[in-house]
Design a protein around this motif. Structure first.
Motif, PDB file in Angstrom:
ATOM      1  N   ASP A  19      -6.400  -6.118  -1.657  1.00 52.92           N
ATOM      2  CA  ASP A  19      -6.465  -5.116  -2.712  1.00 52.92           C
ATOM      3  C   ASP A  19      -5.630  -5.607  -3.886  1.00 52.92           C
ATOM      4  O   ASP A  19      -4.602  -6.260  -3.694  1.00 52.92           O
ATOM      5  N   ARG A  20      -6.064  -5.261  -5.090  1.00 49.85           N
ATOM      6  CA  ARG A  20      -5.375  -5.772  -6.277  1.00 49.85           C
ATOM      7  C   ARG A  20      -3.988  -5.154  -6.463  1.00 49.85           C
ATOM      8  O   ARG A  20      -3.149  -5.691  -7.171  1.00 49.85           O
ATOM      9  N   GLY A  21      -3.731  -3.993  -5.861  1.00 45.53           N
ATOM     10  CA  GLY A  21      -2.429  -3.331  -5.960  1.00 45.53           C
ATOM     11  C   GLY A  21      -1.947  -2.935  -4.595  1.00 45.53           C
ATOM     12  O   GLY A  21      -2.115  -3.650  -3.613  1.00 45.53           O
ATOM     13  N   GLY A  22      -1.310  -1.748  -4.507  1.00 47.18           N
ATOM     14  CA  GLY A  22      -0.931  -1.204  -3.212  1.00 47.18           C
ATOM     15  C   GLY A  22      -2.100  -0.444  -2.608  1.00 47.18           C
ATOM     16  O   GLY A  22      -3.023  -0.034  -3.309  1.00 47.18           O
ATOM     17  N   LEU A  23      -2.067  -0.244  -1.297  1.00 51.72           N
ATOM     18  CA  LEU A  23      -3.175   0.443  -0.640  1.00 51.72           C
ATOM     19  C   LEU A  23      -3.257   1.899  -1.104  1.00 51.72           C
ATOM     20  O   LEU A  23      -2.256   2.547  -1.387  1.00 51.72           O
ATOM     21  N   ARG A  57       7.267   7.124  11.137  1.00 53.69           N
ATOM     22  CA  ARG A  57       6.611   5.828  11.313  1.00 53.69           C
ATOM     23  C   ARG A  57       5.464   5.670  10.313  1.00 53.69           C
ATOM     24  O   ARG A  57       5.274   4.594   9.746  1.00 53.69           O
ATOM     25  N   LEU A  58       4.719   6.744  10.101  1.00 53.01           N
ATOM     26  CA  LEU A  58       3.653   6.690   9.106  1.00 53.01           C
ATOM     27  C   LEU A  58       4.204   6.341   7.732  1.00 53.01           C
ATOM     28  O   LEU A  58       3.610   5.550   6.991  1.00 53.01           O
ATOM     29  N   ASP A  59       5.347   6.929   7.396  1.00 53.73           N
ATOM     30  CA  ASP A  59       5.913   6.674   6.078  1.00 53.73           C
ATOM     31  C   ASP A  59       6.470   5.256   5.969  1.00 53.73           C
ATOM     32  O   ASP A  59       6.507   4.681   4.872  1.00 53.73           O
ATOM     33  N   ARG A 117       5.364  -0.177   3.576  1.00 55.45           N
ATOM     34  CA  ARG A 117       4.944  -1.559   3.822  1.00 55.45           C
ATOM     35  C   ARG A 117       3.801  -1.959   2.905  1.00 55.45           C
ATOM     36  O   ARG A 117       3.736  -3.113   2.445  1.00 55.45           O
ATOM     37  N   TYR A 118       2.921  -1.023   2.628  1.00 58.08           N
ATOM     38  CA  TYR A 118       1.702  -1.364   1.894  1.00 58.08           C
ATOM     39  C   TYR A 118       1.699  -0.895   0.442  1.00 58.08           C
ATOM     40  O   TYR A 118       0.635  -0.743  -0.152  1.00 58.08           O
ATOM     41  N   GLY A 119       2.880  -0.652  -0.129  1.00 60.06           N
ATOM     42  CA  GLY A 119       2.909  -0.385  -1.558  1.00 60.06           C
ATOM     43  C   GLY A 119       3.479   0.953  -1.965  1.00 60.06           C
ATOM     44  O   GLY A 119       3.605   1.217  -3.164  1.00 60.06           O
ATOM     45  N   GLY A 120       3.792   1.819  -1.026  1.00 60.46           N
ATOM     46  CA  GLY A 120       4.404   3.094  -1.363  1.00 60.46           C
ATOM     47  C   GLY A 120       3.413   4.221  -1.535  1.00 60.46           C
ATOM     48  O   GLY A 120       2.191   4.023  -1.536  1.00 60.46           O
ATOM     49  N   THR A 160      -1.247  11.746  -4.823  1.00 57.60           N
ATOM     50  CA  THR A 160      -1.700  12.890  -4.044  1.00 57.60           C
ATOM     51  C   THR A 160      -0.623  13.416  -3.110  1.00 57.60           C
ATOM     52  O   THR A 160      -0.374  14.616  -3.040  1.00 57.60           O
ATOM     53  N   ASP A 161       0.029  12.527  -2.383  1.00 55.14           N
ATOM     54  CA  ASP A 161       0.983  12.960  -1.358  1.00 55.14           C
ATOM     55  C   ASP A 161       2.389  12.429  -1.601  1.00 55.14           C
ATOM     56  O   ASP A 161       3.204  12.357  -0.685  1.00 55.14           O
ATOM     57  N   ALA A 162       2.694  12.082  -2.855  1.00 61.28           N
ATOM     58  CA  ALA A 162       4.016  11.530  -3.162  1.00 61.28           C
ATOM     59  C   ALA A 162       5.128  12.482  -2.750  1.00 61.28           C
ATOM     60  O   ALA A 162       6.175  12.049  -2.256  1.00 61.28           O
ATOM     61  N   GLY A 163       4.942  13.783  -2.950  1.00 64.19           N
ATOM     62  CA  GLY A 163       5.965  14.750  -2.584  1.00 64.19           C
ATOM     63  C   GLY A 163       6.205  14.813  -1.095  1.00 64.19           C
ATOM     64  O   GLY A 163       7.339  14.916  -0.635  1.00 64.19           O
ATOM     65  N   VAL A 164       5.141  14.719  -0.302  1.00 69.83           N
ATOM     66  CA  VAL A 164       5.255  14.812   1.155  1.00 69.83           C
ATOM     67  C   VAL A 164       5.893  13.556   1.721  1.00 69.83           C
ATOM     68  O   VAL A 164       6.859  13.609   2.491  1.00 69.83           O
ATOM     69  N   VAL A 165       5.380  12.391   1.341  1.00 72.58           N
ATOM     70  CA  VAL A 165       5.903  11.137   1.876  1.00 72.58           C
ATOM     71  C   VAL A 165       7.330  10.902   1.409  1.00 72.58           C
ATOM     72  O   VAL A 165       8.200  10.548   2.168  1.00 72.58           O
ATOM     73  N   SER A 166       7.600  11.161   0.122  1.00 71.30           N
ATOM     74  CA  SER A 166       8.954  10.976  -0.405  1.00 71.30           C
ATOM     75  C   SER A 166       9.929  11.922   0.279  1.00 71.30           C
ATOM     76  O   SER A 166      11.057  11.538   0.615  1.00 71.30           O
TER      77      SER A 166
END
Length: 411
Positions: A34-38, A385-387, A392-395, A399-405
């Motif tokens: 992929d040209r950027g992060g997943l 673990r998901l986070d 690993r794949y670009g952050g 859409t879900d930046a609030g949840v993952v962060s």
């Protein structure tokens, strides 16, 4: 990294990562670039709806059935990549009651579970719902966290022998003797790859890869805005029960509500206008269902580009274009080892990947069944673990930046 993978998958959104996982589980040597992060394209710039199929029930029953099947499958395999919320289709006082009845009947015909609610019952389910609500019905919608979902697919692909590269843009495609012979990949890879087969899973950007290979696709992308606002306490997804239009969905995201969306044709999925009127209209229309969002503090806004496939499209209204998916075999155009997968929805990514992998395996002579509908994704029961996979794949993506962060901050 091998310069001669059996299959090269271009595009690290949900479908591309899903194809890589599917092929790897079948024992195929696969590389994903992929040209950027997943999930940095359409997948991670959506509103994150896990469709029940109800949105498409009366106009596209086949697409609705696909959504319903995959909704059920993802609830079994995806764990914390999802949030199970249910959804309400809400009819306001000025909305057509006949449309409401047609929608309910179509859902029931397909097998989508529904529950009718009168105005008082709907307001009890959603405190703060508009006083203008006339009636509603419940469906099994939900929420997808696409950064987690895509990263988990990629991690499982690697666990089964695949190679995954981010920051790896495709710069050139060479063909010879009726096949792709070489794919030049830049960025962190900086190599010429010579795959046996290529899958173009770049969504709204599919025409670009097709052009490099000298074949046609025919995308008709459209942009849509999403606005995330601070809002606690919303459980079900809210869908306005009317013909699809701007600002007809509110998606709960753990302390936030995502409001959307618009549909405006774009010529270039990287370069397009982002208009204030889209934001204003989406907020105004969503507030007709849930008034408090009109004054809620904005957290972030983003635009996504839908990967609509419509080779004969000439009009400006793209809401009517099917959200179904298509797998294109470019052998008829003289490139026998290239497939493109286009269209579809985030909810149906796994089925899109399965059909694509079936076609590729048939071409390669690989006799192996698909296991992705029954094998749980790694980390499905472990948000931390998901986070880690996401990082690993670009952050995380919008859409879900609030949840993952938030999950990362809690660790």
């Amino acid at each position: 990294m091998s310069d001669t993978p059996t299959v090269l998958v271009i595009g690290g959104g949900a479908t591309g990562a899903g194809v890589a996982r599917d092929l790897a589980l079948r024992g195929v040597d696969v590389t994903l670039v992929d040209r950027g992060g997943l999930a940095g394209g359409t997948s991670g710039r959506s509103h994150g709806l896990l469709h029940s199929g109800a949105r498409y029930a009366e106009d596209d029953p086949r697409g609705a059935e696909e959504c319903l099947r995959e909704n059920r499958t993802l609830r079994e395999i995806a764990g914390a990549c999802l949030r199970e919320t249910d959804g309400l289709f809400v009819r306001l006082g000025g909305d057509d009651p006949n449309y409401f009845e047609e929608k309910v009947a179509a859902c029931e015909e397909i097998g989508i579970e529904t529950e009718r609610l009168d105005a008082d019952e709907a307001q009890a389910v959603v405190p703060g719902l508009s006083d203008d609500v006339a009636e509603a019905f419940r469906v099994p919608d939900g929420v997808i966290y696409p950064s987690r979902l895509v990263a988990a697919n990629a991690a499982d692909a690697e666990r089964h022998g695949a190679t995954v590269h981010t920051d790896a843009p495709v710069e050139a495609v060479e063909t010879a003797d009726g096949a792709v012979s070489t794919v030049r990949v830049g960025g962190d890879v900086d190599a010429a790859l010579r795959p046996d087969h290529v899958v173009n899973a770049t969504g709204a950007w599919a025409d670009r890869i097709a052009d490099l290979a000298g074949v046609d696709v025919g995308m008709a992308p459209s942009r849509g805005v999403m606005i995330s606002v601070k809002y606690d306490g919303l459980d079900p997804v809210l869908n306005r029960c009317r013909d699809p239009d701007d600002g007809d969905i509110v998606v709960p995201h753990e302390g936030e509500a995502v409001l959307g969306t618009t549909s405006v044709p774009v010529d270039d999925p990287d370069e397009y206008e982002t208009a204030d009127w889209e934001v204003e209209r989406s907020i105004e229309e969503c507030a007709a269902m849930l008034p408090a969002v009109a004054e809620a503090p904005e957290v972030r806004r983003w635009w996504g580009v839908r990967p609509l496939y419509a080779p004969d499209e000439t009009g400006s209204n793209r809401r009517g274009i099917s959200r179904g998916f298509t797998v294109i075999d470019h052998a008829d155009e003289g490139v026998g080892n290239l497939h493109t997968v286009v269209g579809g929805k985030l909810t149906t990514y796994r089925e899109m990947a399965e059909l694509t992998a079936d076609r590729v395996c048939e071409r390669l002579g690989v006799d192996a069944a698909c296991d992705t509908a029954t094998e749980p994704l790694p980390g499905a029961d472990d948000p931390a673990r998901l986070d880690e996979f996401v990082e690993r794949y670009g952050g995380a993506n919008p859409t879900d930046a609030g949840v993952v962060s938030a999950a990362a901050d809690d660790d």
